[in-house]
Design a protein around this motif. Sequence first.
Motif, PDB file in Angstrom:
ATOM      1  N   LYS A 272      -7.957  -8.225   9.958  1.00 26.60           N
ATOM      2  CA  LYS A 272      -7.784  -7.069   9.039  1.00 26.60           C
ATOM      3  C   LYS A 272      -9.687  -6.421   8.086  1.00 26.60           C
ATOM      4  CE  LYS A 272      -3.377  -8.323   7.169  1.00 26.60           C
ATOM      5  NZ  LYS A 272      -2.119  -8.992   5.668  1.00 26.60           N
ATOM      6  N   HIS A 273      -9.366  -6.001   7.053  1.00 21.73           N
ATOM      7  CA  HIS A 273     -10.007  -4.566   6.294  1.00 21.73           C
ATOM      8  C   HIS A 273      -9.831  -4.873   4.690  1.00 21.73           C
ATOM      9  CE1 HIS A 273     -11.823  -3.510  10.325  1.00 21.73           C
ATOM     10  NE2 HIS A 273     -10.915  -3.744  10.209  1.00 21.73           N
ATOM     11  N   VAL A 274     -11.304  -5.486   3.876  1.00 28.74           N
ATOM     12  CA  VAL A 274     -11.315  -5.392   2.539  1.00 28.74           C
ATOM     13  C   VAL A 274     -10.765  -4.176   2.178  1.00 28.74           C
ATOM     14  CG1 VAL A 274     -11.810  -5.935   1.011  1.00 28.74           C
ATOM     15  CG2 VAL A 274     -11.717  -7.905   2.239  1.00 28.74           C
ATOM     16  N   HIS A 275      -9.737  -3.802   1.666  1.00 28.34           N
ATOM     17  CA  HIS A 275      -9.817  -2.444   0.372  1.00 28.34           C
ATOM     18  C   HIS A 275      -9.953  -2.535  -1.302  1.00 28.34           C
ATOM     19  CE1 HIS A 275      -8.308   1.463  -0.536  1.00 28.34           C
ATOM     20  NE2 HIS A 275      -7.384   0.874  -1.205  1.00 28.34           N
ATOM     21  N   VAL A 276     -10.380  -2.843  -1.270  1.00 33.09           N
ATOM     22  CA  VAL A 276     -10.911  -2.571  -3.307  1.00 33.09           C
ATOM     23  C   VAL A 276     -10.430  -1.764  -3.631  1.00 33.09           C
ATOM     24  CG1 VAL A 276     -12.809  -3.292  -4.929  1.00 33.09           C
ATOM     25  CG2 VAL A 276     -12.996  -3.453  -2.888  1.00 33.09           C
ATOM     26  N   LEU A 277      -9.323  -2.150  -4.822  1.00 35.06           N
ATOM     27  CA  LEU A 277      -8.006  -0.583  -5.705  1.00 35.06           C
ATOM     28  C   LEU A 277      -9.309  -0.585  -6.378  1.00 35.06           C
ATOM     29  CD1 LEU A 277      -5.419  -3.505  -5.830  1.00 35.06           C
ATOM     30  CD2 LEU A 277      -5.796  -1.083  -4.023  1.00 35.06           C
ATOM     31  N   ASP A 278      -9.211   0.675  -6.540  1.00 33.57           N
ATOM     32  CA  ASP A 278      -9.932   1.348  -8.557  1.00 33.57           C
ATOM     33  C   ASP A 278      -9.159   0.587  -9.181  1.00 33.57           C
ATOM     34  OD1 ASP A 278     -11.366   2.867  -7.022  1.00 33.57           O
ATOM     35  OD2 ASP A 278      -9.275   4.917  -7.051  1.00 33.57           O
ATOM     36  N   ASP A 279      -9.519   1.107 -10.455  1.00 33.14           N
ATOM     37  CA  ASP A 279      -9.188   0.655 -11.845  1.00 33.14           C
ATOM     38  C   ASP A 279      -7.231   0.730 -11.654  1.00 33.14           C
ATOM     39  OD1 ASP A 279     -11.583  -1.161 -12.131  1.00 33.14           O
ATOM     40  OD2 ASP A 279     -12.320   0.195 -13.409  1.00 33.14           O
TER      41      ASP A 279
ATOM     42  N   MET B 167       0.971  -0.983   0.216  1.00 31.60           N
ATOM     43  CA  MET B 167       0.168   0.041  -0.015  1.00 31.60           C
ATOM     44  C   MET B 167       1.416   1.281  -0.041  1.00 31.60           C
ATOM     45  SD  MET B 167      -2.839   0.615  -0.591  1.00 31.60           S
ATOM     46  CE  MET B 167      -4.018   1.940  -0.352  1.00 31.60           C
ATOM     47  N   LEU B 168       1.805   1.168   1.050  1.00 34.96           N
ATOM     48  CA  LEU B 168       3.235   2.396   1.423  1.00 34.96           C
ATOM     49  C   LEU B 168       3.169   2.301  -0.288  1.00 34.96           C
ATOM     50  CD1 LEU B 168       4.328   2.163   4.512  1.00 34.96           C
ATOM     51  CD2 LEU B 168       2.590   3.446   3.354  1.00 34.96           C
ATOM     52  N   LEU B 169       4.191   1.487  -1.063  1.00 37.00           N
ATOM     53  CA  LEU B 169       4.390   1.231  -2.776  1.00 37.00           C
ATOM     54  C   LEU B 169       3.382   2.195  -3.615  1.00 37.00           C
ATOM     55  CD1 LEU B 169       6.845  -1.310  -2.705  1.00 37.00           C
ATOM     56  CD2 LEU B 169       7.516   1.218  -2.771  1.00 37.00           C
ATOM     57  N   HIS B 170       1.909   1.886  -3.261  1.00 39.17           N
ATOM     58  CA  HIS B 170       1.200   2.410  -4.175  1.00 39.17           C
ATOM     59  C   HIS B 170       1.322   3.824  -3.679  1.00 39.17           C
ATOM     60  CE1 HIS B 170      -2.867   3.352  -6.245  1.00 39.17           C
ATOM     61  NE2 HIS B 170      -2.545   2.616  -5.230  1.00 39.17           N
ATOM     62  N   ARG B 171       1.229   4.357  -2.669  1.00 43.16           N
ATOM     63  CA  ARG B 171       0.775   5.716  -2.660  1.00 43.16           C
ATOM     64  C   ARG B 171       2.234   6.387  -3.386  1.00 43.16           C
ATOM     65  NH1 ARG B 171       0.637   7.320   3.311  1.00 43.16           N
ATOM     66  NH2 ARG B 171      -0.123   9.547   2.025  1.00 43.16           N
ATOM     67  N   ARG B 172       3.061   5.531  -3.534  1.00 37.88           N
ATOM     68  CA  ARG B 172       3.845   6.243  -3.795  1.00 37.88           C
ATOM     69  C   ARG B 172       4.167   5.847  -5.948  1.00 37.88           C
ATOM     70  NH1 ARG B 172       5.579   6.146   0.614  1.00 37.88           N
ATOM     71  NH2 ARG B 172       7.083   6.728   1.610  1.00 37.88           N
ATOM     72  N   GLY B 173       3.256   5.944  -6.453  1.00 39.74           N
ATOM     73  CA  GLY B 173       2.702   5.512  -7.539  1.00 39.74           C
ATOM     74  C   GLY B 173       3.215   3.993  -8.141  1.00 39.74           C
ATOM     75  N   CYS B 174       3.209   3.314  -7.485  1.00 37.15           N
ATOM     76  CA  CYS B 174       3.348   1.679  -8.227  1.00 37.15           C
ATOM     77  C   CYS B 174       1.743   1.375  -7.931  1.00 37.15           C
ATOM     78  CB  CYS B 174       4.106   1.214  -7.069  1.00 37.15           C
ATOM     79  SG  CYS B 174       5.802   1.337  -6.492  1.00 37.15           S
ATOM     80  N   ARG B 175       1.501   0.726  -9.290  1.00 37.58           N
ATOM     81  CA  ARG B 175       0.422  -0.481  -9.188  1.00 37.58           C
ATOM     82  C   ARG B 175       0.263  -1.556  -8.323  1.00 37.58           C
ATOM     83  NH1 ARG B 175      -1.155   0.194 -15.291  1.00 37.58           N
ATOM     84  NH2 ARG B 175       0.664  -0.443 -15.908  1.00 37.58           N
TER      85      ARG B 175
END
Lengths: 71, 155
Positions: free
Chosen positions: B126-133, B67-75
Amino acid sequence: MSPVEAVAAVERQWFFGQAARGLGLREMQFRVALDLASGLQVMHLGHPPSLGSEAWTDAVLAALRALPPHV
Amino acid sequence: MSCARITVAPHAGADRWKLANLLLGAVTGVTLMQRSVPTLHGCAVEVDGSAVVMCGPSGAGKSTLAMLLHRRGCRILDDNIVPLRRTPAGWEALPGSGFLRLTKETMTLVRQSVGGPAFASPSVLKHVHVLDDDARLASPLRLGRVLWIGPVPTC
């Protein structure tokens, strides 16, 4: 057996070991796999200093980008 | 055992997210293995055009780092189960379920609302976090790195 296959073989044991709670065995096998998998570019990160450490995440990403892409 | 079919007969009132977590987790992993698909237990993200797979014990922070890498632009490619396939050009990581399973602490950390369905993983709620496309990668990606988070196994 390629490095990827070596790691995957250990992971296979983990999935099946879930039912048997064979986690100790899994860790031992993973250590062996890491030895076998040097060609896989496995990076051992250790523990983050705290859950969600921003500085640690930045360091991980910088390290990844500093290495040439390779398997 | 061919694993050609998985039969599910849930009890009345069974929590569908707990069931989904089980089916998309260990059951999927075992099934893929039975079908000779090499599969890693971890999370996979895209970094500079190749897949980085994070492995480690439950609770090590694999999904949090994803999730933290995603916040830095990683899909994000996968959470929990990472199927692999060999191609003439090398190994590829295959895309997964399209959601992350995050602890309340991680969701708070990344300022996501904690409202998704919850279930107990082996070690923590844990909680489910659905990812945007646009947050997820839905096609195979060349495998670049494997990261190991947590202590060096000593046994």
